[in-house]
Design a protein around this motif. Structure first.
Motif, PDB file in Angstrom:
ATOM      1  N   SER A  70      82.105  36.689  33.749  1.00 30.10           N
ATOM      2  CA  SER A  70      82.342  36.455  34.993  1.00 30.10           C
ATOM      3  C   SER A  70      82.525  37.586  35.967  1.00 30.10           C
ATOM      4  O   SER A  70      81.754  37.859  36.900  1.00 30.10           O
ATOM      5  CB  SER A  70      83.712  35.635  35.149  1.00 30.10           C
ATOM      6  N   GLN A  71      83.132  38.807  35.279  1.00 27.60           N
ATOM      7  CA  GLN A  71      83.195  40.092  35.897  1.00 27.60           C
ATOM      8  C   GLN A  71      81.934  40.652  36.311  1.00 27.60           C
ATOM      9  O   GLN A  71      81.448  41.069  37.369  1.00 27.60           O
ATOM     10  CB  GLN A  71      84.016  41.155  35.115  1.00 27.60           C
ATOM     11  N   GLN A  72      80.811  40.549  35.331  1.00 25.12           N
ATOM     12  CA  GLN A  72      79.520  40.903  35.422  1.00 25.12           C
ATOM     13  C   GLN A  72      78.872  40.387  36.542  1.00 25.12           C
ATOM     14  O   GLN A  72      77.955  40.849  37.288  1.00 25.12           O
ATOM     15  CB  GLN A  72      78.617  41.027  34.323  1.00 25.12           C
ATOM     16  N   LEU A  73      78.866  38.895  36.366  1.00 23.75           N
ATOM     17  CA  LEU A  73      78.184  38.092  37.449  1.00 23.75           C
ATOM     18  C   LEU A  73      78.903  38.614  39.139  1.00 23.75           C
ATOM     19  O   LEU A  73      77.883  38.584  39.892  1.00 23.75           O
ATOM     20  CB  LEU A  73      78.304  36.636  37.191  1.00 23.75           C
ATOM     21  N   VAL A  74      79.857  38.812  39.069  1.00 23.16           N
ATOM     22  CA  VAL A  74      80.571  39.330  40.438  1.00 23.16           C
ATOM     23  C   VAL A  74      80.057  40.407  40.933  1.00 23.16           C
ATOM     24  O   VAL A  74      79.647  40.491  41.794  1.00 23.16           O
ATOM     25  CB  VAL A  74      82.156  38.961  40.431  1.00 23.16           C
ATOM     26  N   GLU A  75      79.997  41.371  39.813  1.00 23.78           N
ATOM     27  CA  GLU A  75      79.555  42.689  40.256  1.00 23.78           C
ATOM     28  C   GLU A  75      78.014  42.505  40.786  1.00 23.78           C
ATOM     29  O   GLU A  75      77.529  43.190  41.609  1.00 23.78           O
ATOM     30  CB  GLU A  75      79.638  43.620  39.080  1.00 23.78           C
ATOM     31  N   GLN A  76      77.165  41.839  40.078  1.00 23.21           N
ATOM     32  CA  GLN A  76      75.810  41.657  40.431  1.00 23.21           C
ATOM     33  C   GLN A  76      75.642  40.856  41.778  1.00 23.21           C
ATOM     34  O   GLN A  76      74.604  41.409  42.521  1.00 23.21           O
ATOM     35  CB  GLN A  76      74.902  40.935  39.256  1.00 23.21           C
ATOM     36  N   LEU A  77      76.459  39.974  41.758  1.00 21.84           N
ATOM     37  CA  LEU A  77      76.627  39.443  43.267  1.00 21.84           C
ATOM     38  C   LEU A  77      76.767  40.466  44.348  1.00 21.84           C
ATOM     39  O   LEU A  77      76.049  40.345  45.285  1.00 21.84           O
ATOM     40  CB  LEU A  77      77.304  38.123  43.143  1.00 21.84           C
ATOM     41  N   ALA A  78      77.863  41.229  44.341  1.00 24.01           N
ATOM     42  CA  ALA A  78      78.260  41.973  45.130  1.00 24.01           C
ATOM     43  C   ALA A  78      77.286  42.976  45.256  1.00 24.01           C
ATOM     44  O   ALA A  78      77.053  43.363  46.633  1.00 24.01           O
ATOM     45  CB  ALA A  78      79.583  42.750  44.721  1.00 24.01           C
ATOM     46  N   GLU A  79      76.582  43.590  44.388  1.00 20.83           N
ATOM     47  CA  GLU A  79      75.466  44.426  44.789  1.00 20.83           C
ATOM     48  C   GLU A  79      74.351  44.083  45.404  1.00 20.83           C
ATOM     49  O   GLU A  79      73.723  44.514  46.366  1.00 20.83           O
ATOM     50  CB  GLU A  79      74.813  45.120  43.286  1.00 20.83           C
ATOM     51  N   LEU A  80      74.072  42.489  45.151  1.00 16.05           N
ATOM     52  CA  LEU A  80      73.006  42.064  45.936  1.00 16.05           C
ATOM     53  C   LEU A  80      73.438  41.618  47.546  1.00 16.05           C
ATOM     54  O   LEU A  80      72.498  41.763  48.362  1.00 16.05           O
ATOM     55  CB  LEU A  80      72.629  40.627  45.603  1.00 16.05           C
ATOM     56  N   LEU A  81      74.790  41.665  47.651  1.00 17.42           N
ATOM     57  CA  LEU A  81      75.256  41.266  49.018  1.00 17.42           C
ATOM     58  C   LEU A  81      75.604  42.628  49.993  1.00 17.42           C
ATOM     59  O   LEU A  81      75.882  42.314  50.984  1.00 17.42           O
ATOM     60  CB  LEU A  81      76.270  40.321  48.883  1.00 17.42           C
ATOM     61  N   ARG A  82      75.578  43.639  48.905  1.00 10.63           N
ATOM     62  CA  ARG A  82      76.006  44.753  49.747  1.00 10.63           C
ATOM     63  C   ARG A  82      75.126  45.111  51.152  1.00 10.63           C
ATOM     64  O   ARG A  82      74.045  44.960  51.222  1.00 10.63           O
ATOM     65  CB  ARG A  82      75.975  46.052  48.962  1.00 10.63           C
ATOM     66  N   ASP A  83      75.795  45.665  52.090  1.00  9.38           N
ATOM     67  CA  ASP A  83      75.256  46.034  53.455  1.00  9.38           C
ATOM     68  C   ASP A  83      74.372  45.072  54.170  1.00  9.38           C
ATOM     69  O   ASP A  83      73.617  44.985  54.968  1.00  9.38           O
ATOM     70  CB  ASP A  83      74.375  47.409  53.076  1.00  9.38           C
ATOM     71  N   ARG A  84      74.789  43.581  53.857  1.00  8.14           N
ATOM     72  CA  ARG A  84      74.015  42.511  54.601  1.00  8.14           C
ATOM     73  C   ARG A  84      74.822  42.219  55.802  1.00  8.14           C
ATOM     74  O   ARG A  84      75.899  42.155  55.678  1.00  8.14           O
ATOM     75  CB  ARG A  84      74.210  41.289  53.432  1.00  8.14           C
ATOM     76  N   PRO A  85      73.959  41.744  56.717  1.00  9.67           N
ATOM     77  CA  PRO A  85      74.770  41.585  58.072  1.00  9.67           C
ATOM     78  C   PRO A  85      75.624  40.186  57.690  1.00  9.67           C
ATOM     79  O   PRO A  85      75.368  39.269  57.052  1.00  9.67           O
ATOM     80  CB  PRO A  85      73.405  41.030  58.952  1.00  9.67           C
ATOM     81  N   GLU A  86      76.770  40.115  58.599  1.00  8.40           N
ATOM     82  CA  GLU A  86      77.752  39.070  58.414  1.00  8.40           C
ATOM     83  C   GLU A  86      77.117  37.532  58.765  1.00  8.40           C
ATOM     84  O   GLU A  86      77.387  36.652  58.097  1.00  8.40           O
ATOM     85  CB  GLU A  86      78.739  39.205  59.557  1.00  8.40           C
ATOM     86  N   ARG A  87      76.019  37.622  59.448  1.00 10.76           N
ATOM     87  CA  ARG A  87      75.221  36.327  59.748  1.00 10.76           C
ATOM     88  C   ARG A  87      74.512  35.890  58.565  1.00 10.76           C
ATOM     89  O   ARG A  87      74.854  34.705  58.209  1.00 10.76           O
ATOM     90  CB  ARG A  87      74.276  36.292  60.870  1.00 10.76           C
ATOM     91  N   GLU A  88      73.818  36.698  57.911  1.00  9.34           N
ATOM     92  CA  GLU A  88      73.167  36.374  56.587  1.00  9.34           C
ATOM     93  C   GLU A  88      74.089  36.073  55.534  1.00  9.34           C
ATOM     94  O   GLU A  88      73.965  35.153  54.731  1.00  9.34           O
ATOM     95  CB  GLU A  88      72.412  37.786  56.163  1.00  9.34           C
ATOM     96  N   LEU A  89      75.481  36.644  55.266  1.00  7.96           N
ATOM     97  CA  LEU A  89      76.515  36.491  54.343  1.00  7.96           C
ATOM     98  C   LEU A  89      77.150  35.166  54.528  1.00  7.96           C
ATOM     99  O   LEU A  89      77.312  34.298  53.576  1.00  7.96           O
ATOM    100  CB  LEU A  89      77.735  37.452  54.525  1.00  7.96           C
ATOM    101  N   SER A  90      77.151  34.615  55.930  1.00  7.98           N
ATOM    102  CA  SER A  90      77.663  33.216  56.275  1.00  7.98           C
ATOM    103  C   SER A  90      76.436  32.221  55.896  1.00  7.98           C
ATOM    104  O   SER A  90      76.723  31.197  55.034  1.00  7.98           O
ATOM    105  CB  SER A  90      77.838  33.156  57.842  1.00  7.98           C
TER     106      SER A  90
END
Length: 140
Positions: free
Chosen positions: A90-110
């Motif tokens: 689960s930790q690896q999955l969360v880390e990979q997801l966090a990397e994919l989402l880093r520096d994304r605009p708030e609207r896109e994250l929503s």
């Protein structure tokens, strides 16, 4: 141990064969109608195989997605197309997801959050999976 670089495709193929009950090269070859030497070639990192014209047949025989086997995207991995999801903690999955989402605009994250929620509600929805994969891969 070989000094040759590892082929991502060969690694994924080897992993899929292992998770398919330690399927042998001969068994896989027989299942897709090719000679065992064809599978041997794909598994040899020295050949640096990037795929096969038999990709879909191989993926079907090993019960993995062709997209995962081809190594199409990090999003495919996050959407559950690994042959055995338990290989990622689960930790690896969360880390990979966090990397994919880093520096994304708030609207896109929503928008991504809404798609993730939709995927939780309907985990087999191919439409939601495709939309989410496009978003995670940075496509509009």
């Amino acid at each position: 141990m070989s000094d040759q670089p590892s082929s991502g495709f060969a690694d994924r193929l080897r992993l899929a064969m292992k998770t398919a009950g330690d399927m042998s090269q001969s068994e896989l070859a027989r299942a897709i109608g090719v000679r065992p030497q064809a599978i041997q070639y794909l598994l040899n990192p020295a050949n640096q195989a990037q795929g096969s014209k038999h990709l879909v047949a191989i993926a079907n025989a090993l019960d993995v997605s062709p997209q995962w086997l081809a190594g199409s995207s990090a999003a495919a991995m996050l959407l559950g197309t690994l042959p055995e999801p338990h290989f990622l903690s689960s930790q690896q999955l969360v880390e990979q997801l966090a990397e994919l989402l880093r520096d994304r605009p708030e609207r896109e994250l929503s928008e991504i959050a809404k798609l993730l929620h939709a995927l939780c509600v309907a985990p087999d929805s191919e439409i939601v999976k495709r939309r989410l994969a496009r978003k995670l891969d940075g496509d509009k």
